[in-house]
Design a protein around this motif. Sequence first.
Motif, PDB file in Angstrom:
ATOM      1  N   UNK A 104      48.772 -74.729  45.719  1.00 51.42           N
ATOM      2  CA  UNK A 104      50.157 -74.270  45.560  1.00 51.42           C
ATOM      3  C   UNK A 104      51.128 -75.286  46.161  1.00 51.42           C
ATOM      4  N   UNK A 105      50.789 -75.817  47.358  1.00 49.59           N
ATOM      5  CA  UNK A 105      51.644 -76.846  47.971  1.00 49.59           C
ATOM      6  C   UNK A 105      51.712 -78.081  47.088  1.00 49.59           C
ATOM      7  N   UNK A 116      32.325 -81.992  53.447  1.00 52.10           N
ATOM      8  CA  UNK A 116      33.729 -82.401  53.367  1.00 52.10           C
ATOM      9  C   UNK A 116      34.337 -81.830  52.098  1.00 52.10           C
ATOM     10  N   UNK A 117      35.489 -81.207  52.250  1.00 55.84           N
ATOM     11  CA  UNK A 117      36.200 -80.590  51.139  1.00 55.84           C
ATOM     12  C   UNK A 117      37.504 -81.342  50.940  1.00 55.84           C
ATOM     13  N   UNK A 118      37.742 -81.796  49.703  1.00 56.87           N
ATOM     14  CA  UNK A 118      38.960 -82.554  49.411  1.00 56.87           C
ATOM     15  C   UNK A 118      39.572 -82.074  48.105  1.00 56.87           C
ATOM     16  N   UNK A 126      42.263 -71.611  51.785  1.00 52.39           N
ATOM     17  CA  UNK A 126      42.891 -72.904  52.065  1.00 52.39           C
ATOM     18  C   UNK A 126      43.082 -73.682  50.770  1.00 52.39           C
ATOM     19  N   UNK A 127      42.059 -73.662  49.895  1.00 53.13           N
ATOM     20  CA  UNK A 127      42.143 -74.389  48.626  1.00 53.13           C
ATOM     21  C   UNK A 127      43.313 -73.865  47.804  1.00 53.13           C
ATOM     22  N   UNK A 162      30.307 -72.414  52.230  1.00 52.20           N
ATOM     23  CA  UNK A 162      31.361 -73.237  52.832  1.00 52.20           C
ATOM     24  C   UNK A 162      32.606 -73.221  51.952  1.00 52.20           C
ATOM     25  N   UNK A 163      32.427 -73.439  50.659  1.00 49.73           N
ATOM     26  CA  UNK A 163      33.559 -73.460  49.729  1.00 49.73           C
ATOM     27  C   UNK A 163      34.214 -72.078  49.672  1.00 49.73           C
ATOM     28  N   UNK A 164      33.414 -71.026  49.601  1.00 45.28           N
ATOM     29  CA  UNK A 164      33.964 -69.671  49.547  1.00 45.28           C
ATOM     30  C   UNK A 164      34.759 -69.357  50.813  1.00 45.28           C
TER      31      UNK A 164
END
Length: 184
Positions: A63-64, A25-27, A57-58, A50-52
């Motif tokens: 930026x958002x 899970x990435x948050x 998206x990150x 996975x993170x790479x």
Amino acid sequence: MEQKEFRSAGGVDYALTRKRVKNLNLRLGPDGSVRVSAPLRASAASVDAFVAAHAGWVQKALARQKAAEAARAAAPTPKPADCLPLFQAVSDRVFPRFAGVLGGQKPIIKVRDMRTRWGSCHPAKRQITLAARLALQPPEAVEYVVVHEYCHFVHPDHQAGFWALVASILPDWKARRALLRNAR
């Protein structure tokens, strides 16, 4: 037992927490930190991959987040007392659809400075709490949040029956919700 370490992959610095979960899970934290929770058995290489793979998206999400913070700074949150008449008027229009469920008694409408939610419903207290910044949103979005919270008096969860009730009142609820998603 949770294990925490700090890692970097794909240009993203992140905090890795290993715990009893099934999936990676990435948050993003409200402070812009990146957090990953991973199963105890996941290898460091698979987590880094996975993170790479999600680095794009990150970056877009960060930026958002910065743009939303800048917008909030430009338009300060209104005072709760200033928002209450607006929210009460919308509630008064929605209430007749739920009068039977609520025994003819209108719920208490409260306003708070909430950062992560637009509203919440407490059926046991017969209370709806709305975020003060909701007053800055289009009227269609405000009505959607009020209807959404009223529907929780009938369905406390977000299962199919809940969404069917929302759709029976606001057939265009998805477009209204999208107005809010773009505002964050």
